[in-house]
Design an enzyme around this catalytic site. Structure first.
Site, PDB file in Angstrom:
ATOM      1  CD  GLU A  11       0.380  -0.225   8.762  1.00  0.00           C
ATOM      2  OE1 GLU A  11      -0.213   0.137   8.148  1.00  0.00           O
ATOM      3  OE2 GLU A  11       1.292   0.495   9.570  1.00  0.00           O
ATOM      4  CG  HIS A  59       5.322   1.000   2.537  1.00  0.00           C
ATOM      5  ND1 HIS A  59       4.742   1.999   2.199  1.00  0.00           N
ATOM      6  CD2 HIS A  59       4.891   0.554   3.712  1.00  0.00           C
ATOM      7  CE1 HIS A  59       3.981   2.241   3.000  1.00  0.00           C
ATOM      8  NE2 HIS A  59       3.952   1.342   3.934  1.00  0.00           N
ATOM      9  CG  HIS A  65       2.919  -3.028   6.387  1.00  0.00           C
ATOM     10  ND1 HIS A  65       4.001  -2.708   7.071  1.00  0.00           N
ATOM     11  CD2 HIS A  65       2.399  -2.191   5.887  1.00  0.00           C
ATOM     12  CE1 HIS A  65       4.312  -1.284   7.203  1.00  0.00           C
ATOM     13  NE2 HIS A  65       3.106  -1.015   6.358  1.00  0.00           N
ATOM     14  CB  CYS A 108       3.674   6.015   4.883  1.00  0.00           C
ATOM     15  SG  CYS A 108       4.415   5.339   6.498  1.00  0.00           S
ATOM     16  CG  ASP A 126      -2.347 -13.421   0.925  1.00  0.00           C
ATOM     17  OD1 ASP A 126      -1.430 -12.664   1.562  1.00  0.00           O
ATOM     18  OD2 ASP A 126      -2.145 -14.635   0.476  1.00  0.00           O
ATOM     19  CG  HIS A 127       0.691 -12.763  -2.340  1.00  0.00           C
ATOM     20  ND1 HIS A 127       0.201 -13.395  -0.743  1.00  0.00           N
ATOM     21  CD2 HIS A 127       2.162 -13.017  -2.348  1.00  0.00           C
ATOM     22  CE1 HIS A 127       1.548 -13.786  -0.469  1.00  0.00           C
ATOM     23  NE2 HIS A 127       2.621 -13.522  -1.352  1.00  0.00           N
ATOM     24  CG  HIS A 149      -0.386   0.514   2.722  1.00  0.00           C
ATOM     25  ND1 HIS A 149      -1.261   0.969   3.332  1.00  0.00           N
ATOM     26  CD2 HIS A 149       0.636   0.070   3.055  1.00  0.00           C
ATOM     27  CE1 HIS A 149      -0.449   1.227   4.435  1.00  0.00           C
ATOM     28  NE2 HIS A 149       0.929   0.742   4.223  1.00  0.00           N
TER      29      HIS A 149
END
Lengths: 141, 141, 141, 141, 141, 141
Positions: free
Chosen positions: D128, D39, D41, D33, D79-80, D14
């Site tokens: 996060e 980037h 998590h 950010c 996810d991914h 994100h």
């Protein structure tokens, strides 16, 4: 209303010792925690803010600013320190986790709440070890 | 040959301070770790034994006995203690993790190896914090 | 009012099996958890007491005494046991985490509250795995 | 009333970026950010259901079914994935944890509550990082 | 000879994508990891130095200096970055953990070894998730 | 040469009991681990492959395929099972972690090595609890 939390850590020495008591009574009540030469812990402090997200940022509070504030106001006074000897706000108090978390609340309450118009300090959690911890929600009115 | 490990923990105070140096040099080299009034940690010690399983028990070593031995020989001397002041085997040594793990090895090597005909002490790992740790495999010959 | 918590652990076997049902229905509802030959977990139990710190000790409750009480009343009855077969207070009940935490509350409520004039049992948390856990705050009145 | 929780995880990219602002203002407010190239998590999501155990199963909710539901409704969409680009329910919203947890609540509230006549969705917690997390209890009425 | 380790972390986005292949083949081989819009992780990097303690400090290496060096040379280039797009030393390479740890070794080997006359870089460990990680000991000669 | 690792988990019941001995001797040697009605654990298994990255994928081994292989060959035979009663490859062996890890190695060695031309099975680590674990590197020649 969303709760948002940030975890920081500090390493400190302390002992549990009531100066109004004899050494014997201290050992009887506090056991090895009364060791005259101190012991210590890796403490972890979790600070939780409750509020609504700012529509422009999506943040209840900027966690970078919250982290900086916690470090400047609390961590810098506790990290690599002796809770009984080096910490002004613990002077004259038993260096228990219960007393420590109440004093940290007094320090953080106003500045954390001032950090954001969208929320306020909601709770603190303080780990002394992975198996012993305290939590505080401020004075109930 | 299987490696089998047991983790124990202790909470202790220490400081990093070379008495041959001035207070200024200690602070310059060790920073907040040189704080005269100490700081402390929740240490974790992992003891690893290497050997063959005993066919009758399936054990390289009885982990209950290993745990008891570690507690009696090491943990009882370190837990709720000051590594610089209270611990005979650290007297006159810098209270660093490197030195501490070498001294723990000297204490545990023979009795751990004596615990079982099926194995011998293989390594130690010592966590000072979740982010800082040392490991030792004994003297290389 | 501060919340103070202590974590203990125990290893136990159990199965999820309703004796009023056929084996087929048990397998259909509980899947592998109904395995006739049992399975098991490393459980973790967190006991939380809520109260005010005693001014003489700084403690809501003495965590050493709380730990001893939890071990004597609960852990000793569950550790290295079969929850369905060996545990008197689970007899005739489904060995689910939900039922187990309610029974642990019944056992701990009075003696934990009796440990200290400064607080009372506030909540229990029971981890079956790091990803599955229950929490209980007593009966709502 | 027992609270029962299930933890799931997902890995996502994100950035925090307000398209109504200049790039400079985004960097000023969000720092790294706001990195244009994203980037990411390893997120962890804990879903908590509150209710009474079903007397036949001992369950407030079947955790297998709860896990499947969370995966199908939420994890498979996150996810991914890129939270800003790939996720329909985050379109037009700042990709903050605060906003994400509110949207996950909207998705899960009814189907989780429909899973069991014995309970209802009580809270969500979203990590996060191990040091930054949010919690949400639904809209207060 | 003692091994001493320091853990640092960074959050980054990446994708697994071989530009010599079709999109279909990338999806076939890498599955969701090939998502064109990226995904990401909280990476943890452990750097281990092997050596003898300096008799004056008790240190194989000063962990503060080691931490600063890792941050300046590695973390600042990876944290809140896209491993495929933003990182000069990953250009033209598959952004796998295997390749990343080899490149981090090349960067850290000389400066870590230069930090201390008492030791040298021994190994790196890189966690992509708590369940997936790589370890590297340098080129075998 | 890079080491790459994947962690999987399973929940199982077992007891430590040598059928050649009396019940008394079993209790004397194994203590509560000999409980006739079993106990259990959340086991964690880490499988490590050592090799060179494939230049086309950057992978020593595809972790998705490795995970699937571990689950099909090992986890499905151990999860929600009784190690003494339900597991063919543990029949007639003491259900210790030492014996279990040796048997898991025998199962995984060839298929893991067959998964990739770039590496081979290097080691296994098996956690019985967070404080007790074994590691195995195969037979030394």
């Amino acid at each position: 209303m969303v709760h948002i939390s940030r975890k920081e850590h500090f390493n400190a020495a302390h002992k549990l010792y009531n100066p109004a008591w004899s050494a014997e009574k201290n050992t009887e009540v506090f056991g090895p925690c009364a060791n005259a030469n101190w012991h210590g812990h890796n403490f972890e402090l979790i600070v939780t803010v409750k509020g609504k997200p700012d529509p422009e940022t999506g943040f209840v509070v900027d966690l970078k600013k919250l982290s900086t504030l916690i470090r400047e106001r609390v961590i810098d006074k506790l990290d690599h320190k002796n809770l009984n000897e080096d910490v002004d706000f613990m002077k004259g108090k038993m260096a228990s986790c219960e007393n420590l978390i109440i004093e940290i609340w007094k320090i953080l309450d106003k500045p954390v709440t001032d950090l954001t118009p969208y929320g306020r300090l909601y709770s603190l959690r303080l780990y002394e070890t992975p198996r012993n911890y305290v939590e505080y929600f401020g004075e109930e009115e």
